[in-house]
Design a protein around this motif. Structure first.
Motif, short mmCIF file in Angstrom:
data_model
loop_
_atom_site.label_atom_id
_atom_site.label_comp_id
_atom_site.label_asym_id
_atom_site.label_seq_id
_atom_site.Cartn_x
_atom_site.Cartn_y
_atom_site.Cartn_z
N ASP A 36 0.83 -1.21 0.00
CA ASP A 36 0.00 0.00 0.00
C ASP A 36 0.87 1.26 0.00
OD1 ASP A 36 -2.36 -1.41 -0.07
OD2 ASP A 36 -2.68 -1.34 2.12
N GLN A 37 1.94 1.25 0.77
CA GLN A 37 2.83 2.40 0.82
C GLN A 37 3.49 2.65 -0.53
OE1 GLN A 37 5.50 1.48 4.02
NE2 GLN A 37 4.16 2.38 5.59
N VAL A 38 3.94 1.59 -1.18
CA VAL A 38 4.59 1.72 -2.49
C VAL A 38 3.58 2.22 -3.53
CG1 VAL A 38 5.67 0.41 -4.37
CG2 VAL A 38 6.39 0.04 -2.00
N GLU A 39 2.35 1.69 -3.50
CA GLU A 39 1.32 2.14 -4.44
C GLU A 39 0.98 3.62 -4.24
OE1 GLU A 39 -1.85 -0.61 -3.81
OE2 GLU A 39 -1.01 -2.11 -5.18
N ARG B 172 1.45 6.66 -6.94
CA ARG B 172 0.39 7.59 -7.33
C ARG B 172 0.87 9.05 -7.23
NH1 ARG B 172 -3.03 3.90 -4.67
NH2 ARG B 172 -2.91 5.10 -2.73
N GLN B 173 1.69 9.34 -6.23
CA GLN B 173 2.19 10.70 -6.05
C GLN B 173 3.25 11.06 -7.09
OE1 GLN B 173 3.70 10.82 -2.07
NE2 GLN B 173 1.70 11.18 -1.15
N LYS B 174 4.08 10.10 -7.46
CA LYS B 174 5.24 10.41 -8.29
C LYS B 174 5.06 10.12 -9.77
CE LYS B 174 8.54 9.90 -4.58
NZ LYS B 174 9.74 9.24 -4.10
N ARG C 170 7.07 15.01 -12.45
CA ARG C 170 8.21 14.98 -13.37
C ARG C 170 8.70 16.39 -13.68
NH1 ARG C 170 8.49 9.86 -16.07
NH2 ARG C 170 6.61 8.66 -15.65
N GLN C 171 7.77 17.31 -13.89
CA GLN C 171 8.14 18.68 -14.22
C GLN C 171 8.83 19.37 -13.05
OE1 GLN C 171 4.79 21.10 -15.30
NE2 GLN C 171 6.00 22.27 -16.75
N ARG C 172 8.31 19.17 -11.84
CA ARG C 172 8.92 19.81 -10.66
C ARG C 172 10.31 19.27 -10.35
NH1 ARG C 172 3.87 18.84 -8.14
NH2 ARG C 172 4.88 17.20 -6.96
N HIS C 173 10.55 17.99 -10.64
CA HIS C 173 11.82 17.36 -10.25
C HIS C 173 12.76 17.11 -11.43
CE1 HIS C 173 9.27 16.63 -6.76
NE2 HIS C 173 10.40 16.62 -6.08
N SER C 174 12.49 17.72 -12.56
CA SER C 174 13.41 17.55 -13.68
C SER C 174 14.65 18.42 -13.49
CB SER C 174 12.71 17.89 -15.01
OG SER C 174 12.23 19.20 -14.97
N ARG C 175 15.73 18.01 -14.11
CA ARG C 175 17.01 18.72 -14.02
C ARG C 175 17.22 19.48 -15.32
NH1 ARG C 175 18.44 18.56 -8.83
NH2 ARG C 175 18.31 16.47 -8.02
N PHE C 176 17.63 20.76 -15.21
CA PHE C 176 17.87 21.57 -16.38
C PHE C 176 19.34 21.93 -16.47
CE2 PHE C 176 13.41 22.24 -15.51
CZ PHE C 176 12.85 22.14 -16.77
N THR C 177 19.88 21.85 -17.68
CA THR C 177 21.26 22.24 -17.91
C THR C 177 21.28 23.31 -19.00
OG1 THR C 177 21.52 20.44 -19.49
CG2 THR C 177 22.26 20.03 -17.24
#
Length: 148
Positions: free
Chosen positions: A123-126, A130-132, A138-145
């Motif tokens: 349940d914790q993994v599911e 769902r959150q990630k 993806r947009q909030r945690h993407s890396r920009f160079t």
């Protein structure tokens, strides 16, 4: 003798006591100036480092910043960058593998207490998936160079 009893004429210097008071001289340049202001054109303004509101081509409001020493035509925010979501993708894949492993263990488990522990972990993994596993994460945690 008190100060209020002194007469103003007595306070004048001796040399000026016999002369008539002089009128202040008006400079000739001041006498020749017109009574109204005149328009004096200015050179094009130089950037002063100020902010001001502005509307873009589509009518949306934006804030413009006037930077000293920067060419007028260039957009100060225009940079070439490359975004990467590889780290987020690896994290999501790791969670999906963990979910599959827990499901296999849960299907093979016969002990009731161990089964409850596995269900709780699953349940914790599911919930974490769902959150990630969405575009906003993806947009909030993407890396920009920067490519420049």
């Amino acid at each position: 003798m008190t100060i209020s009893s002194i007469q103003p004429a007595a306070a004048r210097p001796v040399a000026a006591a016999g002369k008539a008071p002089e009128t202040p001289a008006v400079p000739e340049a001041r006498a020749r100036t017109p009574a109204m202001d005149t328009y004096t054109p200015e050179e094009p303004h130089t950037p002063s480092g100020r902010y001001w509101p502005e509307r873009d081509g589509e009518g949306r409001r934006s804030i413009r910043f006037d930077r000293p020493g920067e060419p007028e035509g260039e957009d100060p925010k225009a940079e070439r960058c490359m975004g990467s979501t590889d780290q987020v993708d690896r994290e999501i894949e790791r969670l999906k593998k963990r979910q599959q492993e827990l499901e296999r263990q849960l299907a093979a488990e016969t002990d009731g207490q161990r089964r409850q522990t596995l269900e709780k972990q699953l349940d914790q993994v599911e919930q974490e998936l769902r959150q990630k596993d969405n575009d906003a994460y993806r947009q909030r945690h993407s890396r920009f160079t920067r490519l420049s």
